[in-house]
Design a protein around this motif. Sequence first.
Motif, PDB file in Angstrom:
ATOM      1  N   LEU A  42       0.837  -1.200   0.000  1.00 18.08           N
ATOM      2  CA  LEU A  42       0.000   0.000   0.000  1.00 18.08           C
ATOM      3  C   LEU A  42       0.873   1.252   0.000  1.00 18.08           C
ATOM      4  N   PRO A  43       0.468   2.290  -0.733  1.00 17.42           N
ATOM      5  CA  PRO A  43       1.253   3.526  -0.721  1.00 17.42           C
ATOM      6  C   PRO A  43       1.149   4.247   0.609  1.00 17.42           C
ATOM      7  N   MET A  44       2.160   5.052   0.913  1.00 20.10           N
ATOM      8  CA  MET A  44       2.167   5.815   2.163  1.00 20.10           C
ATOM      9  C   MET A  44       0.935   6.708   2.273  1.00 20.10           C
ATOM     10  N   SER A  45       0.508   7.292   1.155  1.00 19.55           N
ATOM     11  CA  SER A  45      -0.627   8.215   1.182  1.00 19.55           C
ATOM     12  C   SER A  45      -1.900   7.544   1.672  1.00 19.55           C
ATOM     13  N   SER A  46      -2.039   6.236   1.452  1.00 21.57           N
ATOM     14  CA  SER A  46      -3.261   5.551   1.866  1.00 21.57           C
ATOM     15  C   SER A  46      -3.402   5.546   3.378  1.00 21.57           C
ATOM     16  N   TYR A  47      -2.297   5.570   4.092  1.00 22.91           N
ATOM     17  CA  TYR A  47      -2.368   5.570   5.559  1.00 22.91           C
ATOM     18  C   TYR A  47      -2.861   6.908   6.090  1.00 22.91           C
ATOM     19  N   TYR A  48      -2.534   7.981   5.388  1.00 18.55           N
ATOM     20  CA  TYR A  48      -2.999   9.297   5.805  1.00 18.55           C
ATOM     21  C   TYR A  48      -4.464   9.511   5.421  1.00 18.55           C
ATOM     22  N   GLN A  49      -4.857   8.977   4.279  1.00 20.44           N
ATOM     23  CA  GLN A  49      -6.205   9.223   3.781  1.00 20.44           C
ATOM     24  C   GLN A  49      -7.251   8.390   4.517  1.00 20.44           C
ATOM     25  N   ASN A  50      -6.873   7.187   4.949  1.00 24.46           N
ATOM     26  CA  ASN A  50      -7.876   6.264   5.474  1.00 24.46           C
ATOM     27  C   ASN A  50      -7.838   6.078   6.986  1.00 24.46           C
ATOM     28  N   LYS A  51      -6.757   6.528   7.636  1.00 20.69           N
ATOM     29  CA  LYS A  51      -6.644   6.266   9.072  1.00 20.69           C
ATOM     30  C   LYS A  51      -7.592   7.145   9.858  1.00 20.69           C
ATOM     31  N   SER A  52      -8.076   6.623  10.975  1.00 20.02           N
ATOM     32  CA  SER A  52      -8.875   7.431  11.884  1.00 20.02           C
ATOM     33  C   SER A  52      -7.974   7.910  13.006  1.00 20.02           C
ATOM     34  N   ALA A  53      -7.953   9.221  13.230  1.00 18.73           N
ATOM     35  CA  ALA A  53      -7.059   9.803  14.215  1.00 18.73           C
ATOM     36  C   ALA A  53      -7.475   9.410  15.625  1.00 18.73           C
ATOM     37  N   PRO A  54      -6.496   9.109  16.481  1.00 26.60           N
ATOM     38  CA  PRO A  54      -6.845   8.797  17.873  1.00 26.60           C
ATOM     39  C   PRO A  54      -7.368  10.040  18.574  1.00 26.60           C
ATOM     40  N   GLN A  55      -8.178   9.842  19.581  1.00 25.12           N
ATOM     41  CA  GLN A  55      -8.696  10.960  20.349  1.00 25.12           C
ATOM     42  C   GLN A  55      -7.595  11.499  21.260  1.00 25.12           C
ATOM     43  N   ARG A  56      -7.363  12.796  21.174  1.00 28.69           N
ATOM     44  CA  ARG A  56      -6.414  13.443  22.063  1.00 28.69           C
ATOM     45  C   ARG A  56      -7.180  14.115  23.200  1.00 28.69           C
ATOM     46  N   PRO A  57      -6.596  14.179  24.381  1.00 29.41           N
ATOM     47  CA  PRO A  57      -7.293  14.812  25.510  1.00 29.41           C
ATOM     48  C   PRO A  57      -7.144  16.331  25.493  1.00 29.41           C
ATOM     49  N   PHE A  58      -6.960  16.904  24.317  1.00 30.20           N
ATOM     50  CA  PHE A  58      -6.848  18.348  24.157  1.00 30.20           C
ATOM     51  C   PHE A  58      -7.330  18.736  22.768  1.00 30.20           C
ATOM     52  N   GLU A  59      -7.737  19.992  22.643  1.00 33.73           N
ATOM     53  CA  GLU A  59      -8.121  20.529  21.336  1.00 33.73           C
ATOM     54  C   GLU A  59      -6.856  20.932  20.568  1.00 33.73           C
ATOM     55  N   VAL A  60      -6.902  20.789  19.255  1.00 36.33           N
ATOM     56  CA  VAL A  60      -5.806  21.231  18.397  1.00 36.33           C
ATOM     57  C   VAL A  60      -6.324  22.340  17.492  1.00 36.33           C
ATOM     58  N   VAL A  61      -5.678  23.498  17.542  1.00 39.14           N
ATOM     59  CA  VAL A  61      -6.008  24.616  16.662  1.00 39.14           C
ATOM     60  C   VAL A  61      -4.746  24.958  15.873  1.00 39.14           C
ATOM     61  N   THR A  62      -4.824  24.818  14.568  1.00 44.98           N
ATOM     62  CA  THR A  62      -3.639  24.989  13.728  1.00 44.98           C
ATOM     63  C   THR A  62      -3.668  26.315  12.985  1.00 44.98           C
ATOM     64  N   ILE A  63      -2.619  27.111  13.192  1.00 45.23           N
ATOM     65  CA  ILE A  63      -2.442  28.409  12.544  1.00 45.23           C
ATOM     66  C   ILE A  63      -1.342  28.283  11.503  1.00 45.23           C
ATOM     67  N   GLY A  64      -1.642  28.612  10.252  1.00 42.80           N
ATOM     68  CA  GLY A  64      -0.645  28.594   9.201  1.00 42.80           C
ATOM     69  C   GLY A  64      -0.202  30.003   8.855  1.00 42.80           C
ATOM     70  N   LEU A  65       1.099  30.189   8.679  1.00 48.80           N
ATOM     71  CA  LEU A  65       1.644  31.471   8.255  1.00 48.80           C
ATOM     72  C   LEU A  65       2.126  31.358   6.821  1.00 48.80           C
ATOM     73  N   ASN A  66       1.780  32.344   6.018  1.00 45.93           N
ATOM     74  CA  ASN A  66       2.224  32.358   4.621  1.00 45.93           C
ATOM     75  C   ASN A  66       2.287  33.797   4.153  1.00 45.93           C
ATOM     76  N   MET A  67       2.943  34.021   3.032  1.00 48.09           N
ATOM     77  CA  MET A  67       3.061  35.361   2.464  1.00 48.09           C
ATOM     78  C   MET A  67       3.226  35.241   0.954  1.00 48.09           C
TER      79      MET A  67
END
Length: 326
Positions: free
Chosen positions: A198-223
């Motif tokens: 299986l290709p590496m990408s299939s693991y990212y596309q199909n996996k279910s993320a484990p529950q973390r005991p915290f919220e994740v808020v992602t901020i991206g910086l670009n210009m």
Amino acid sequence: MKKVEKRNHQKSSEEKRVINAHNTITKKTLVVVVGPTAVGKTAMAISLAQHFNTEIISADSRQFYREMHTGTAKPNAEELAAAPHHFIDSHSIDQEYSAGDFERDALELLNELFKKCETVVMVGGSGLFVRAVCEGLDNLPKAPEGIRGQLNKDFEQYGLDPLKERLLAIDPDYYAIADIDNPQRVIRALEVYETTGLPMSSYYQNKSAPQRPFEVVTIGLNMERSTLYNRINLRVDNMIEAGLLEEVKSLLPYRHKPALLTVGYAEIFDYLDGNISFQEAVDKIKQNSRRYAKRQITWFNKYGNTTWFQPNEKDKIVAYLNRFVS
């Protein structure tokens, strides 16, 4: 009677909304600052850490190593003093340290930090390491030594280009976003395919993320792209002036370590081997850094729920984060 039951039902629903809102506000929050190299992530992470009175976890896969300084754009002494940092100079170059190792150690650290902080900031451009903490990589298979050994032998004998061509053929989706100038990333993806089919990408596309005991808020910086590329070129020039060549010479005994098979080091090793001129090495570092920045943007656009801002929009970022961490 039915009207009373209806009112009671509405009240119950409202109470549930209040409880859920309360839980959302009080749940611990990991603020993740991502983006391309040289965009200003370190400065933003420090600013946010000071604003929220918290600490910073570095998710840059090369800043772990204390022997690698000039070529990794680590926070300087003044920046390190401005906010507590973790995973800077935490390991030696002769130690193998994978994304899975980082996932384990970072989660343990977060457990401790969240005992005293409502919010923690994580910063880095290494997409795989960021993803490990936020979503987990536990389902990636471990390759048999025979497969890994053969791929490493192919790399030493034929170089990286044939491996990159093989990866493009079997997994164009991962090829489009991965740091394909990093032999470790290319070989790992080929390991996964040859081990599982299986290709590496299939693991990212199909996996279910484990529950973390915290919220994740992602901020991206670009210009704007040309501005970013100018910043990258200037950073490389500053690295050269700061002694990148001397740093790489000091690391010659470790040149085959995965962390040194990366942009800024591989090109100087090529120069020291007599394959290219010093100016060609510098030009290649700039070119490969720009290519890496483009892939970083693609990665963080594709994976995770990233909200993008300009590096000078701190007030907007804080206002956005206050919705999650107030």
